[in-house]
Design an enzyme around this catalytic site. Sequence first.
Site, short mmCIF file in Angstrom:
data_model
loop_
_atom_site.label_atom_id
_atom_site.label_comp_id
_atom_site.label_asym_id
_atom_site.label_seq_id
_atom_site.Cartn_x
_atom_site.Cartn_y
_atom_site.Cartn_z
N HIS A 72 0.82 -1.21 0.00
CA HIS A 72 0.00 0.00 0.00
C HIS A 72 0.86 1.26 0.00
O HIS A 72 0.56 2.23 -0.69
CB HIS A 72 -0.92 -0.03 1.24
N SER A 130 -8.19 4.67 -3.12
CA SER A 130 -9.10 3.56 -2.83
C SER A 130 -9.21 3.36 -1.33
O SER A 130 -8.28 3.70 -0.59
CB SER A 130 -8.57 2.28 -3.46
N HIS A 131 -10.31 2.86 -0.88
CA HIS A 131 -10.44 2.40 0.50
C HIS A 131 -11.27 1.12 0.49
O HIS A 131 -12.27 0.99 1.17
CB HIS A 131 -11.07 3.48 1.39
N ASN A 132 -10.80 0.18 -0.33
CA ASN A 132 -11.58 -1.03 -0.60
C ASN A 132 -11.67 -1.97 0.60
O ASN A 132 -12.75 -2.39 0.99
CB ASN A 132 -10.95 -1.80 -1.76
N HIS A 133 -10.52 -2.31 1.15
CA HIS A 133 -10.53 -3.31 2.22
C HIS A 133 -11.29 -2.83 3.45
O HIS A 133 -12.15 -3.54 3.96
CB HIS A 133 -9.09 -3.72 2.57
N ARG A 187 -7.82 15.23 2.88
CA ARG A 187 -6.60 15.75 3.51
C ARG A 187 -5.45 15.84 2.51
O ARG A 187 -4.66 16.77 2.54
CB ARG A 187 -6.19 14.87 4.70
N ASP A 218 -0.28 15.25 5.63
CA ASP A 218 -1.30 14.64 6.47
C ASP A 218 -0.81 13.29 6.96
O ASP A 218 0.10 12.69 6.41
CB ASP A 218 -2.61 14.48 5.71
N SER A 228 -5.05 6.80 13.39
CA SER A 228 -6.10 7.71 13.84
C SER A 228 -6.25 8.81 12.79
O SER A 228 -5.26 9.26 12.22
CB SER A 228 -5.74 8.33 15.19
#
Lengths: 230, 737
Positions: B47, B92-95, B114, B270, B315
């Site tokens: 990633h 992506s934020h697939n998982h 961000r 960020d 976080s």
Amino acid sequence: MKFGVIVFPGSNCDHDAFYAASHNLGQPTEYIWHDSRSLGDVDAVILPGGFAYGDYLRCGAIARFSPVMQAVQRFAAEGGLVLGICNGFQILVEAGLLPGALIRNRGLKFICRELRLRVATTHSPFTGALHEGQVLRLPIAHGEGCYFAEPRTLDELEAEDRVAFRYLDNPNGSLRDIAGILSRERNVMGMMPHPERASDPLMGSADGLGVFQSMLAAVEAARPVAGVRP
Amino acid sequence: MSTIAITPDLIAQHQLTTGEYQKIVEILGREPTYTELGIFSVMWSEHCSYKSSRLHLKKLPTRGKLVVQGPGENAGIIDIGGGYVIAFKIESHNHPSFIEPFQGAATGSGGILRDIFTMGARPIAVLDSLRFGRLDDPKTGARNRRILSGVVAGIAHYGNCFGVPTVGGECIFEPCYDGNPLVNVFALGVCRKEDVFYAKAAGIGNPVIYVGARTGRDGIHGASMASAEFTEESKQKRPNVQVGDPFMEKLLLEACIEAMHTGAIVGIQDMGAAGLTCSTCEMGSRGEVGIEIELDKVPQRETGMTPYEIMLSESQERMLLVAAGGREQEVYQVFRKWGLEAVEIGKVTGDGKLRVRHHGNVVAEIPNRELADEAPLYDRPHTAPPAAPTVPPTEWNQPAIVAALPRLLSAPDICSKRWIWEQYDYQVRTNTIAGPERCDAAILRIKETGTAIALSLDGNGRYAYLSPREGAQLAVAECCRNLSTVGAQPVAATNCLNFGNPERPEIMAQLVEAIEGMSDACRFFETPITGGNVSLYNETLGEGIYPTPVLGIVGLLKIAAPLTIPFVNAGRAVVLLGGLGTCDDVRFGSTEYAKEIVGSLWGLPPALDLEREKRVQETMRQIAAGGLAESAHDLSDGGLAVALAECCFGARQIGAQVDLNSDLRPEILLFHEAPSRILVSTANPKAVLGLAAQHGVEAAVIGTTIENGLEIRQRGNTLGAWEIAALRPAYENALMG
């Protein structure tokens, strides 16, 4: 005429209200930070849409305790024009400047949609430049915009001609199709639809500009007398 | 130093190979501590490091005359003239979205927002590209509906509260996304050219300041989770998904932009994937300096957090910045005004190392450059993509055309996505000239410059599965065509590459071929890729998704009333720019007709001729610029008949009567998906055909717009006739109806 746009942490239609008043209407406009104790020399104040303080508790429930709200209360009591749009309406209701409550939409979902509103009264500084029965195209964008009040309050609002706008296609379950209401003194108005988003033909409708034009006309008419008495 | 022993088991748990571990030992000249092992494992995860794709991503074109910043920063930047730039990227934020749909999607939005404002640009638009399993599947349908509802509510929650309009996107349903939905979110922001900020540390002795939310134990190892296949145990990784707070993000946005304007900020990044680890070592590496931090100073939400946990926490709503020494107070003052914490946690140093202290003791000391930029690079073996059947099933179930059209209009990929986009505030910031489903692309005005931009997201997994190379090219072509259809000149792109397990040579082959195809097409259309995201290991229990390259392309245009999809007036000529096209049985296997009506997938995607595509688009842009068209809509999923029907769904429900001069079989003629075709209604067909002829583009008047109904004929024989009021509900009410 000078507009003031209140900025709460989490307001996100503040720039849009500012742009409508300053650019579309062409009047001097300034931002007022939420911890201000005074509104300065503005002729009217707008509580814009957004999620003041995140609205994690209940919409407007925290914002009503904001220092600036004391100034807004005083300003309203002195007859100043106060317009609450969307979250601003929710805050005015929480602050007790307008009756009733705004609860979750009937479908339990956030809705962003352009829809038709009927002008229910022109006897107010916010609707004076509109025509009785005129149909406006304005967008809504809210999750908690279902207007709710006990029957006695609703009857009173209607008897006193304090319903400013009604939905033609009620999107959220608001009682008696109410989209916007006036205070008893008629100098405070709250509405869920966004007139500032429909103040430029490029955005699909300029019908909302009529609200700001009405305010301008009312303030101009009241000069040179200090304060505004509709 | 930590006392936890580094065992082969522990190394394996961190998804590091023996070779990678050896490299760590070489870099450090000793065994790593437990904290260091954690730091390496996230920075060298797929990633964060792109270790399987980096070699091939280099093939993409990244330069162009408008490109101010290409890949390598938090977002790409394009000059839009008038002293302003736009920053944009897709992520992506697939998982996480599969494990916890609402928060997974919400924090996906938060992360990409961000990335935009960390560059100094105020976000003004979001688009989303979503893939789910079928909603009507008897076994998985209920779960897929829940995932869809959760993802949409998550994106809505975050974007609506933050105050950015979600103006468009796409949503496709296939069984292969059952256990692995895709949630790709694109964001774009605008700022003055001289106000761009970079994620680069500089100035030895300058303070390193932590701002925003406190650090908790959430999201530890999120980056590594996104770099592995799904198994049954994945659901237990729910605590790895972070929780988003869009209100905090809104405050962070306002405070960062205000603080940037003080001139006291040197660099800012960020904390996204790999949190504090990634932001410190990347900023240090880019600036060729060291960074030393003391973890005791990091604001913490929980007590007793270990250095390992603090460094790896993901976080949300946190930023790291380097201020000019002596001007810290200006920064603190702004953050105080917005009610946010801002704390000095360390200093920039001259030794090029990331040095992490805890209670004064050094718990990690790693050279920044090696950690951030010298991650392992793999040339993974690639063979040939998995083969699909080449010929159609022998028996086709062929309904009458009159029944086929409403069936396709109600197909989940084609039907109106109003159920989704009405949950998004698509108007906040009052720039939305064209929001969802009004035009082929979303259009926003830029108040600052008095010009406009058009945005489109496109990808087609079925095409890419049948041919990754052609599928990627088709996605670029479609995306550019959408922009050209509204009159915009495509100028730059961002990509999100969603693929399976790259350690399987046939999956790696899909990735390589898709990148090469995309690269050729982006070069051809002069839309350099300015950044993007690669999401691999999109597999659940060994079942891979279709290779799904998604393109986000930005175009520039003048401010004007938008060229919308529906017919506006009766009695206008309907012109099909690009002609009726051709298609054989093999190329028909990738269509929505093959999917929904034949129930199969075979052959190849539609044939694309890049030269021809470019000429059609150029013609269309000139038609738009000349004000010659009343409406315009490109042909895509469902082909000509579906596009015609969609043009009838305006407020006035103006229909059309067309007669097609073609030998093709009716179902092929009406539903094939050959690209490079656009439907235009016009009061001036002569001028439109004239422009087409000038560009050597095939074009014909195929019919006329009429007050009532849609009728399609082939050489005088009626193939189908429909009342619009009867067709429309099929299209409007299909999704979640």
